[in-house]
Every structure is written in C-alpha cells, then in structure tokens.
Design a protein around this motif. Structure first.
Motif, PDB file in Angstrom:
ATOM      1  N   PRO A  33      27.634  -8.977   9.852  1.00 18.94           N
ATOM      2  CA  PRO A  33      26.857  -8.312   8.797  1.00 18.94           C
ATOM      3  C   PRO A  33      25.598  -9.102   8.448  1.00 18.94           C
ATOM      4  O   PRO A  33      25.549 -10.330   8.624  1.00 18.94           O
ATOM      5  N   ASN A  35      23.219 -11.218   6.335  1.00 19.32           N
ATOM      6  CA  ASN A  35      23.562 -12.191   5.297  1.00 19.32           C
ATOM      7  C   ASN A  35      22.291 -12.924   4.881  1.00 19.32           C
ATOM      8  O   ASN A  35      21.713 -13.646   5.681  1.00 19.32           O
ATOM      9  N   GLN A  37      23.126  -9.558   2.231  1.00 18.12           N
ATOM     10  CA  GLN A  37      22.950  -8.110   2.311  1.00 18.12           C
ATOM     11  C   GLN A  37      21.639  -7.736   1.614  1.00 18.12           C
ATOM     12  O   GLN A  37      21.370  -8.194   0.502  1.00 18.12           O
ATOM     13  N   ARG A 110      23.449   0.923   8.519  1.00 17.44           N
ATOM     14  CA  ARG A 110      24.558   0.840   7.567  1.00 17.44           C
ATOM     15  C   ARG A 110      25.832   1.426   8.167  1.00 17.44           C
ATOM     16  O   ARG A 110      25.816   2.500   8.760  1.00 17.44           O
ATOM     17  N   GLY A 159      28.641  -2.169   5.062  1.00 16.77           N
ATOM     18  CA  GLY A 159      27.382  -2.755   4.627  1.00 16.77           C
ATOM     19  C   GLY A 159      26.294  -2.629   5.669  1.00 16.77           C
ATOM     20  O   GLY A 159      26.406  -1.860   6.634  1.00 16.77           O
ATOM     21  N   TRP A 160      25.237  -3.412   5.458  1.00 18.26           N
ATOM     22  CA  TRP A 160      24.066  -3.388   6.328  1.00 18.26           C
ATOM     23  C   TRP A 160      24.203  -4.414   7.446  1.00 18.26           C
ATOM     24  O   TRP A 160      24.683  -5.531   7.222  1.00 18.26           O
TER      25      TRP A 160
END
Length: 198
Positions: A33, A35, A37, A110, A159-160
């Motif tokens: 993910p 980091n 976000q 996403r 999440g992104w």
C-alpha cells in the motif's frame, strides 16, 4: 508434456515478461500500500508525454523511455484507464499527437477490500504497468488493441496503491484500458473513479 510447457512459459517470462506468474502456478504478487496513504487526491492520473522527432519511430519501451528522458511535457490528466481503440488520426490519450507518442503515467489506484485479485490491460502498443511496487502488465512491442496476460495480485488492505506506467503508441490507432476482479470472478473494465493523483 506439462513440464515442457511450464519450462517454455518460464523461458518466455524471462525473455519477454509477457506471461504472468499466474500461468505458471506461482503465488500472487504481493502489493504494498502507499505509505503514507494520500489525502485529497484528484480524480484521474498524471501524465507526461514525449514525442518522437519527425522521421523516427517509437517501437519499444526502451525507445519510449529515451523519448521521455529527452523532454517529457506535462499533459492534461487522464480520466482513468478507459481509452478504447481510437479512430485513425485521433490523439493518443490526452496528448497533442496521434502517432509516435510515449507517456509516463503516475498516480494511485484504490482497492476497496483486501484479497486476491486478477488484473490485465488492453494496450496499443507497448506498456509496462506497476501497482504497489509490482509489475502487473507488460507488453514490449506493437499490437492492435489487445490484452496483456492476466496477473494475480494480493492486496493486503483496502486503500490507495501507487500506480506507474510507461506506455507508447507508434502508428494508427491507440488504446489503453484495464480490467480487474476478485479471483474467481469475471474480469470487468475498471471504473475511472478508482484512480487518483496529487
């Protein structure tokens, strides 16, 4: 016979990068993910274009990279990855030209739930696409609007995820699209709303 086929596919992956690990029975690629976000993302994807000088062709991803390094120009943001096969003479994506265009595309994608997903891309011509640090779409050559191979990815959390791609169109029409689905479901075209950039 199956061993020979697997060996041939493995050799093809090493040589061209065009056969996914899924076909070889490997574990899904682990995505990382973004980091931290991102907050306040705008819809779409950032793009910068490089244009081959008159009389020169972009035939490979290496050619595309060289053109981009010589002077990429920021273009209007992409709405996402929903650029179906264009008409001859129409601009490639949001660029100013229809032929011999390279694009560097960046932003985020996403995922709304963790799990194992399958993804692929349709491209005309070449593409090197990466999500969360993993190569998930690759074709280094020229083709009509057609699929890359399906790749399995593991999404550890909703999440992104960083999205990066190098793309090029040499001649005639262009396209760039993406499909995805949870493993075991039918692949569907991704909506533009899952992409963002800062």
């Amino acid at each position: 016979m199956k061993t020979a086929i697997r060996a041939a596919l493995a050799a093809l992956v090493l040589a061209t990068g065009t056969v996914s690990a899924t076909l070889l029975g490997a574990a899904p690629l682990q995505l990382t993910p973004a980091n931290p976000q991102p907050g306040g993302v705008k819809p779409g994807l950032k793009v910068a274009y490089g244009y081959a000088p008159n009389g020169q062709d972009i035939r490979t991803l290496a050619d595309a990279g060289a053109v981009l390094r010589k002077g990429a120009q920021r273009g209007p943001a992409l709405r996402g990855l929903d650029y179906r096969d264009s008409a001859a003479g129409a601009p490639t994506l949001t660029s100013k030209r229809d032929e011999n265009v390279a694009a560097s595309i960046t932003g985020y994608i996403r995922f709304d739930a963790p799990g194992v997903y399958e993804v692929d891309f349709y491209t005309n011509d070449g593409l090197d696409a990466r999500i969360g640090g993993q190569r998930v779409g690759f074709f280094d050559g020229r083709q009509a609007c057609d699929s890359t191979y399906v790749t399995e990815v593991e999404v550890p959390q909703a999440g992104w995820y960083d999205f990066q791609a190098t793309y090029f169109n040499r001649l005639n029409t262009s396209c760039l699209m993406m499909r995805r689905a949870k493993k075991g479901k039918s692949l569907k075209w991704v909506p533009n709303g899952i992409f963002g950039y800062k």
